[in-house]
Design an enzyme around this catalytic site. Structure first.
Site, short mmCIF file in Angstrom:
data_model
loop_
_atom_site.label_atom_id
_atom_site.label_comp_id
_atom_site.label_asym_id
_atom_site.label_seq_id
_atom_site.Cartn_x
_atom_site.Cartn_y
_atom_site.Cartn_z
N ASN A 7 0.84 -1.37 -0.17
CA ASN A 7 0.02 -0.08 0.02
C ASN A 7 1.11 1.24 0.18
OD1 ASN A 7 -1.70 2.10 0.23
ND2 ASN A 7 -2.99 1.57 2.80
N HIS A 88 -10.07 0.81 4.82
CA HIS A 88 -7.98 1.96 5.51
C HIS A 88 -9.10 2.84 6.73
CE1 HIS A 88 -4.70 2.92 6.25
NE2 HIS A 88 -3.89 1.70 5.57
N GLU A 90 -6.79 4.58 7.78
CA GLU A 90 -6.54 6.67 6.99
C GLU A 90 -8.27 7.23 6.53
OE1 GLU A 90 -3.60 5.91 5.52
OE2 GLU A 90 -2.48 5.36 7.29
N GLU A 159 -6.02 -4.53 10.50
CA GLU A 159 -4.91 -3.89 10.99
C GLU A 159 -4.84 -2.63 12.21
OE1 GLU A 159 -2.71 -2.62 7.10
OE2 GLU A 159 -4.20 -0.83 6.95
N GLY A 165 2.00 2.57 11.41
CA GLY A 165 2.85 3.91 10.83
C GLY A 165 3.44 4.25 11.86
N SER A 204 3.30 -1.63 10.54
CA SER A 204 4.43 -1.39 10.93
C SER A 204 5.47 -2.59 10.71
CB SER A 204 4.81 -0.80 12.10
OG SER A 204 3.88 0.14 12.61
P1 PGA Z 1 2.68 0.88 8.07
O1 PGA Z 1 0.72 0.71 7.13
O2 PGA Z 1 2.97 -0.31 7.47
O3 PGA Z 1 2.82 1.95 7.77
O4 PGA Z 1 2.00 1.12 9.32
C1 PGA Z 1 -0.01 -0.25 6.83
C2 PGA Z 1 -0.73 0.14 6.45
O5 PGA Z 1 -1.07 0.62 7.06
O6 PGA Z 1 -1.47 -0.50 5.28
#
Ligand code: PGA
Length: 242
Positions: A7, A88, A90, A159, A165, A204
């Site tokens: 992603n 997601h 976000e 997630e 992140g 992460s």
């Molecule tokens: P990340 O993001 O690996 O940077 O934590 C994962 C995601 O948001 O799908």
């Protein structure tokens, strides 16, 4: 079948897309479905690359019309896109997408022939309150749309928001435990054919922590953000999936 999904979010690989794709397509995927999710304008470049599938990071809940800035599932299919990431965190938190909107996107994406990667996950408040199982079950119950029975592939990505992140990944043991709860919610709320849907972990994931996640043997793959922008790290995660 296991999956490894890059992603990119609103980023591009520093080494350049061409070099990145050459590195990733040069590897033997073995029994792993490799998927890259670039920003919209770069979907076609990934579609042209052999040996990897392409995902959009989002789609509209409408088939067409006066919706400035939106892209419909049908348009994505026409461009050769296979998968779409939906729900997601976000999108849920920064763009205020709620379970109702995500369910409508899911309905249309499936009806259009896109394979959804549905993201679910709790924040730290929910985890600290010991309400993870109930929270994830609710997210899955709200996403149990009618068109699911027609879908030939739906992927779940667990997630936890506090791990995305942040450099703070969930441990393999914690993910394994949570996956049991997700499975039982799928059995309760989703059509029988999806009780065994693949469940990925995201948050992460790096070459340094992937071994611990793989060691528990219950994860069907990974949705990787930050580390997926570096083809070498992405391939190191793939290598750890054995
Ligand atoms: P990340 O993001 O690996 O940077 O934590 C994962 C995601 O948001 O799908």
């Amino acid at each position: 079948m296991s999956y490894l999904i890059a992603n990119w979010k609103m980023n591009l690989p520093p080494e350049g897309i061409e070099s990145y794709l050459a590195n990733v397509t040069g590897t033997d995927p073995r029994d792993v479905t490799l998927v890259v999710a670039p920003p919209y304008p770069f979907l076609n470049q990934v579609v042209q690359a052999s040996g990897i599938c392409v995902a959009a990071q989002n789609c509209s809940d409408r088939p067409s019309g006066a919706f400035t800035g939106e892209v419909s599932p049908g348009m994505l299919r026409e461009c050769g896109v296979d998968y779409v990431i939906l729900g997601h965190s976000e999108r849920r938190t920064l763009f205020h997408e709620n379970d109702g909107l995500i369910a409508r996107k899911l309905t249309l994406a499936i009806a259009t022939g896109l394979k959804p990667v549905l993201c679910i996950g709790e924040d730290l408040r929910v985890r600290d309150a010991g309400e993870v199982a109930r929270f994830l079950a609710d997210q899955l119950r709200m996403a149990a749309v009618d068109t699911l029975v027609d879908a030939d592939e739906v992927v779940i990505a667990y997630e936890p928001i506090w791990a995305i992140g942040t450099g703070r990944n969930a441990s393999g043991a914690m993910v394994a435990e949570t996956l049991v709860d997700i499975r039982s919610a799928l059995e309760r709320f989703w059509p029988a054919s999806f009780a065994a849907a693949p469940i990925l972990y995201g948050g992460s994931v790096t070459p340094d922590n992937v071994e611990d996640l793989v060691a528990h043997g219950t994860i069907d793959g990974f949705l990787v953000g930050g580390a997926s922008l570096d083809a070498r790290k992405f391939l190191a995660i793939h290598a750890a999936m054995r």
